[in-house]
Design an enzyme around this catalytic site. Structure first.
Site, PDB file in Angstrom:
ATOM      1  N   GLY A 212       0.925  -1.261   0.114  1.00  0.00           N
ATOM      2  CA  GLY A 212       0.110  -0.247  -0.206  1.00  0.00           C
ATOM      3  C   GLY A 212       1.089   1.107  -0.163  1.00  0.00           C
ATOM      4  N   ASN A 213      -0.485   2.262  -0.082  1.00  0.00           N
ATOM      5  CA  ASN A 213       1.012   3.966   0.567  1.00  0.00           C
ATOM      6  C   ASN A 213       0.559   4.460   1.361  1.00  0.00           C
ATOM      7  OD1 ASN A 213      -1.476   5.953  -1.426  1.00  0.00           O
ATOM      8  ND2 ASN A 213      -0.833   3.661  -2.917  1.00  0.00           N
ATOM      9  N   HIS A 214       1.376   5.437   1.374  1.00  0.00           N
ATOM     10  CA  HIS A 214       0.271   6.602   2.859  1.00  0.00           C
ATOM     11  C   HIS A 214      -0.585   7.537   2.718  1.00  0.00           C
ATOM     12  CE1 HIS A 214       3.588   5.115   5.494  1.00  0.00           C
ATOM     13  NE2 HIS A 214       4.500   5.062   4.877  1.00  0.00           N
ATOM     14  N   ALA A 280      -3.774   7.303  -5.185  1.00  0.00           N
ATOM     15  CA  ALA A 280      -2.543   7.154  -5.539  1.00  0.00           C
ATOM     16  C   ALA A 280      -2.572   5.583  -5.639  1.00  0.00           C
ATOM     17  CB  ALA A 280      -2.004   7.221  -4.751  1.00  0.00           C
TER      18      ALA A 280
END
Ligand code: CTP
Length: 403
Positions: A212-214, A280
């Protein structure tokens, strides 16, 4: 949910018998999700008590410049009240108060607040039929309209005098409907369908792990809110996020992976007028997803990744009437890279976030963006809250879509 939900409504009550109906009006505003404060002229208190209105509005009621009963008199700040309001409605509006409004007289708190308010002002006249038709009253209507205030016309019926004719204040339900449709009718994105992506995507490795990402989703949610507040019907396709939104014009479609986001976005794209892809999205995902939790065995683990589908680019390929907006997060050669992306993905507009800017980025509440459109026009904004950035972005889109 009503378009009035979350709005600050200041109700100004003047001294006419129709003032008794404002109890229902306050209740209906509260029911629609609005915050309500009431400001009264002294004579209106002969028709309805401040206590009733305070109880219903859940706020103190204001009627004089100071709190007279208190030795340490508190000043009721008309400027603050005026600025607090998103909408100021004067109902009932007597001939006397309207004439004063029309002529800049401010000998009570309601009138001073009227002169201080910058928000849209509505007035709902109520008086006897001959007063309603008097040239002086008609002149007040004209002047107030010329000031940009909106009249909610009185209706015909039996009046307090026993006479029958025009002059009855519009019923509370009708006042609410009038204001709601007036706001909606004036909104620049009314009738437009806006598709927005937000948040990160999670790409499964096994049943318990993911890549995943932030991304917090904040920017996309702010864009959705701003678009809905401009009157658009919004579909918000969002990856996993803690953001919450509750708006009658926003439909939230939660997804997890890039593939799910791709599918949902393509379901809605054809009927969309404006698509803003702020998510994102993971660029890569594990080629194989393990059925069972991967056990730790050897000292190293290699995952083979494959590209996800580029949702934005896929829309650029099929777009017809749609206005397509993408985001670019760049660290170097920012303008050139963003311009390249705009062309490559066949966009109408690209929002450039620079990671070199302090305060701009995934988890912060602020953002600093540069907008580049397909004619090559570049607008650079200063650091702002994400809510303000959303409004800047939509204002630019509106200027192009409605051009
Ligand atoms: N995007 C998308 N689908 C993907 C990847 C990105 O829709 N699979 C969208 C994002 O929502 C964003 C834009 O593409 O609007 C820019 O994404 P970004 O990752 O910055 O650019 P890329 O085109 O992926 O290029 P690069 O990673 O090389 O910068």
């Amino acid at each position: 949910m009503s378009i009035l939900s979350g709005k600050n409504i200041l109700l100004g009550i003047t001294g006419g018998i129709a003032a008794y109906k404002t109890a229902s009006l306050v209740r209906l505003f509260i029911k629609s999700g609005a915050n309500v404060k009431v400001v009264m002229t002294p004579s209106s208190k002969d028709f309805i008590t401040p206590l009733t209105l305070s109880t219903l509005s859940k706020n103190p009621v204001y009627s004089s410049f100071t709190n007279e009963e208190d030795d340490n008199a508190i000043w009721n700040n008309h400027v603050d009240l005026g600025l607090w309001a998103d909408i100021f409605i004067i109902a009932p509006a007597t001939a006397n108060t309207m004439s004063k409004m029309a002529n800049g007289v401010c000998d009570n708190l309601l009138l001073a607040t009227y002169l201080s308010a910058k928000c849209p002002v509505y007035f709902a006249p109520a008086m006897d039929l001959d007063m309603y038709k008097h040239s002086s009253t008609l002149q007040s209507f004209e002047k107030l309209n010329a000031f940009g205030n909106t009249m909610i016309p009185a209706t015909s019926g039996e009046l307090a005098s026993g006479l029958v004719g025009e002059g009855r204040m519009a019923e509370p339900e009708d006042i609410i409907t009038f204001i709601e449709s007036d706001i909606l009718g004036k909104l620049p994105l009314r009738g437009k369908k806006v598709l927005i992506t937000a948040g990160p995507t999670y790409e499964a490795i096994d049943p318990v792990r993911f890549i995943g990402n932030h991304s917090s989703g904040k920017m996309g949610f702010e864009i959705a809110k701003a678009a809905a507040n401009f009157g658009a019907e919004v579909v918000l396709v969002t990856g996993p996020t803690y953001q919450k939104i509750n708006h009658s014009l926003i439909r939230v479609i939660p997804v997890t992976s890039a593939q799910e986001m791709y599918q949902e976005v393509h379901t809605y794209f054809e009927t969309t007028d404006i698509a803003i892809l702020s998510a994102a999205v993971a660029d890569y995902k594990p080629k194989e997803v393990a059925d069972q939790k991967i056990k730790k065995k050897s000292s190293a683990l290699t995952l083979e990744l494959e590209k996800t589908k580029d949702i934005l680019a896929s829309l650029g390929e099929i777009k017809k009437h749609q206005y397509l907006v993408g985001f670019a997060l760049e660290t170097n050669n920012e303008l050139e890279n963003a311009k390249g992306k705009l062309k490559r993905k066949n966009l109408n507009l690209i929002v450039l976030n620079s990671l070199n800017d302090k305060g701009a980025g995934f988890k912060s509440d602020t953002n600093k963006v540069t907008l580049i459109d397909d004619s090559g026009e570049i607008i650079e904004f200063k650091l702002k809250s994400k809510g303000e950035v959303a409004i800047d972005l939509l204002s630019k889109i509106i200027s192009q879509v409605n051009a």
